[in-house]
Motif scaffolding. Structure first.
Motif, PDB file in Angstrom:
ATOM      1  N   VAL A 168       0.857  -1.185  -0.009  1.00 24.02           N
ATOM      2  CA  VAL A 168       0.082   0.004   0.003  1.00 24.02           C
ATOM      3  C   VAL A 168       0.795   1.124  -0.224  1.00 24.02           C
ATOM      4  CG1 VAL A 168      -1.602   1.530   1.322  1.00 24.02           C
ATOM      5  CG2 VAL A 168      -1.962  -1.237   0.891  1.00 24.02           C
ATOM      6  N   TYR A 169       1.868   1.315   0.925  1.00 23.07           N
ATOM      7  CA  TYR A 169       2.792   2.639   0.839  1.00 23.07           C
ATOM      8  C   TYR A 169       3.461   2.448  -0.246  1.00 23.07           C
ATOM      9  CZ  TYR A 169       1.068   3.669   5.660  1.00 23.07           C
ATOM     10  OH  TYR A 169       0.153   3.887   6.711  1.00 23.07           O
ATOM     11  N   GLY A 170       3.776   1.462  -0.716  1.00 24.90           N
ATOM     12  CA  GLY A 170       4.713   1.410  -2.124  1.00 24.90           C
ATOM     13  C   GLY A 170       4.047   1.960  -3.198  1.00 24.90           C
ATOM     14  N   LEU A 171       2.639   1.699  -3.169  1.00 28.98           N
ATOM     15  CA  LEU A 171       1.825   2.541  -4.287  1.00 28.98           C
ATOM     16  C   LEU A 171       1.981   3.878  -3.970  1.00 28.98           C
ATOM     17  CD1 LEU A 171      -1.002  -0.077  -4.742  1.00 28.98           C
ATOM     18  CD2 LEU A 171       0.758   0.278  -6.553  1.00 28.98           C
ATOM     19  N   GLY A 172       1.767   4.199  -2.556  1.00 30.24           N
ATOM     20  CA  GLY A 172       1.641   5.639  -2.227  1.00 30.24           C
ATOM     21  C   GLY A 172       3.205   6.470  -2.791  1.00 30.24           C
ATOM     22  N   ALA A 173       4.199   5.624  -2.630  1.00 27.50           N
ATOM     23  CA  ALA A 173       5.366   6.166  -3.124  1.00 27.50           C
ATOM     24  C   ALA A 173       5.735   6.398  -4.481  1.00 27.50           C
ATOM     25  CB  ALA A 173       6.789   5.308  -2.760  1.00 27.50           C
ATOM     26  N   VAL A 174       4.927   5.531  -5.398  1.00 29.91           N
ATOM     27  CA  VAL A 174       4.873   5.831  -6.828  1.00 29.91           C
ATOM     28  C   VAL A 174       3.999   6.696  -7.052  1.00 29.91           C
ATOM     29  CG1 VAL A 174       4.059   4.729  -8.884  1.00 29.91           C
ATOM     30  CG2 VAL A 174       5.113   3.246  -7.403  1.00 29.91           C
ATOM     31  N   TRP A 175       2.932   6.965  -6.345  1.00 24.46           N
ATOM     32  CA  TRP A 175       2.194   8.184  -6.498  1.00 24.46           C
ATOM     33  C   TRP A 175       2.899   9.589  -6.157  1.00 24.46           C
ATOM     34  CZ3 TRP A 175      -0.113  12.040  -3.371  1.00 24.46           C
ATOM     35  CH2 TRP A 175      -0.966  12.965  -4.035  1.00 24.46           C
ATOM     36  N   TRP A 176       3.602   9.509  -5.199  1.00 24.38           N
ATOM     37  CA  TRP A 176       4.473  10.742  -4.543  1.00 24.38           C
ATOM     38  C   TRP A 176       5.271  11.023  -5.700  1.00 24.38           C
ATOM     39  CZ3 TRP A 176       4.332  13.783  -0.334  1.00 24.38           C
ATOM     40  CH2 TRP A 176       5.345  14.468  -0.133  1.00 24.38           C
ATOM     41  N   ARG A 177       6.273   9.978  -6.230  1.00 24.83           N
ATOM     42  CA  ARG A 177       7.158  10.143  -7.185  1.00 24.83           C
ATOM     43  C   ARG A 177       6.334  10.702  -8.482  1.00 24.83           C
ATOM     44  NH1 ARG A 177      10.385  11.600 -10.498  1.00 24.83           N
ATOM     45  NH2 ARG A 177      11.868  10.276 -11.791  1.00 24.83           N
ATOM     46  N   VAL A 178       5.287  10.208  -8.809  1.00 24.48           N
ATOM     47  CA  VAL A 178       4.675  10.643 -10.213  1.00 24.48           C
ATOM     48  C   VAL A 178       4.254  12.454  -9.942  1.00 24.48           C
ATOM     49  CG1 VAL A 178       2.887  10.624 -11.850  1.00 24.48           C
ATOM     50  CG2 VAL A 178       4.408   8.552 -11.032  1.00 24.48           C
ATOM     51  N   MET A 179       3.748  12.434  -8.889  1.00 24.76           N
ATOM     52  CA  MET A 179       2.891  13.639  -8.637  1.00 24.76           C
ATOM     53  C   MET A 179       3.840  14.857  -8.366  1.00 24.76           C
ATOM     54  SD  MET A 179      -0.089  13.203  -9.393  1.00 24.76           S
ATOM     55  CE  MET A 179      -1.189  14.662  -8.842  1.00 24.76           C
ATOM     56  N   THR A 180       4.903  14.646  -7.437  1.00 23.72           N
ATOM     57  CA  THR A 180       5.715  15.716  -6.904  1.00 23.72           C
ATOM     58  C   THR A 180       7.059  15.759  -7.749  1.00 23.72           C
ATOM     59  OG1 THR A 180       6.897  14.192  -5.190  1.00 23.72           O
ATOM     60  CG2 THR A 180       4.784  15.417  -4.667  1.00 23.72           C
ATOM     61  N   GLY A 181       7.633  14.701  -8.288  1.00 22.63           N
ATOM     62  CA  GLY A 181       8.697  14.838  -9.165  1.00 22.63           C
ATOM     63  C   GLY A 181       9.968  14.460  -8.402  1.00 22.63           C
ATOM     64  N   GLU A 182       9.591  14.033  -7.032  1.00 22.97           N
ATOM     65  CA  GLU A 182      10.934  13.773  -6.152  1.00 22.97           C
ATOM     66  C   GLU A 182      11.710  12.550  -6.699  1.00 22.97           C
ATOM     67  OE1 GLU A 182      11.853  15.613  -3.437  1.00 22.97           O
ATOM     68  OE2 GLU A 182      10.147  16.878  -3.849  1.00 22.97           O
ATOM     69  N   SER A 183      12.811  12.285  -6.235  1.00 25.31           N
ATOM     70  CA  SER A 183      13.344  11.235  -6.859  1.00 25.31           C
ATOM     71  C   SER A 183      12.960   9.985  -5.959  1.00 25.31           C
ATOM     72  CB  SER A 183      15.212  11.477  -6.234  1.00 25.31           C
ATOM     73  OG  SER A 183      15.087  11.045  -4.708  1.00 25.31           O
ATOM     74  N   TRP A 184      13.262   8.685  -6.923  1.00 28.68           N
ATOM     75  CA  TRP A 184      12.778   7.618  -6.235  1.00 28.68           C
ATOM     76  C   TRP A 184      13.197   7.104  -4.960  1.00 28.68           C
ATOM     77  CZ3 TRP A 184       8.749   4.997  -7.963  1.00 28.68           C
ATOM     78  CH2 TRP A 184       8.242   5.351  -9.407  1.00 28.68           C
ATOM     79  N   ALA A 185      14.528   7.707  -4.570  1.00 27.90           N
ATOM     80  CA  ALA A 185      14.984   7.494  -3.359  1.00 27.90           C
ATOM     81  C   ALA A 185      14.304   8.039  -2.318  1.00 27.90           C
ATOM     82  CB  ALA A 185      16.506   7.852  -3.129  1.00 27.90           C
ATOM     83  N   ASP A 186      13.737   9.447  -2.433  1.00 29.57           N
ATOM     84  CA  ASP A 186      13.004  10.068  -1.417  1.00 29.57           C
ATOM     85  C   ASP A 186      11.766   9.313  -1.486  1.00 29.57           C
ATOM     86  OD1 ASP A 186      14.858  11.975  -1.045  1.00 29.57           O
ATOM     87  OD2 ASP A 186      13.985  13.343  -2.362  1.00 29.57           O
TER      88      ASP A 186
END
Length: 62
Positions: A13-31
């Motif tokens: 669940v949080y992994g999917l949230g991380a993907v969403w975070w990456r796509v929406m904010t443009g932060e790095s994958w590590a973040d």
């Protein structure tokens, strides 16, 4: 075994949230992935702590 299943579900669940975070904010994958890891550990740690407190109060109640 229950904890392992909980870890997998929460991480997914949080992994999917991380993907969403990456796509929406443009932060790095590590973040994004470190954000998901912190949330996963926090959620499971909070549940573990609540279980410990509940067991301890049950023993002291009588």
């Amino acid at each position: 075994m229950r904890w392992l299943l909980a870890l997998v579900v929460v991480a997914a669940v949080y992994g999917l949230g991380a993907v969403w975070w990456r796509v929406m904010t443009g932060e790095s994958w590590a973040d994004a992935l470190s954000f998901a890891l912190v949330l996963t550990v926090s959620a499971l740690g909070g549940r573990w702590l609540a279980d410990v407190i509940r067991r301890k109060t049950r023993r002291d109640d009588g």
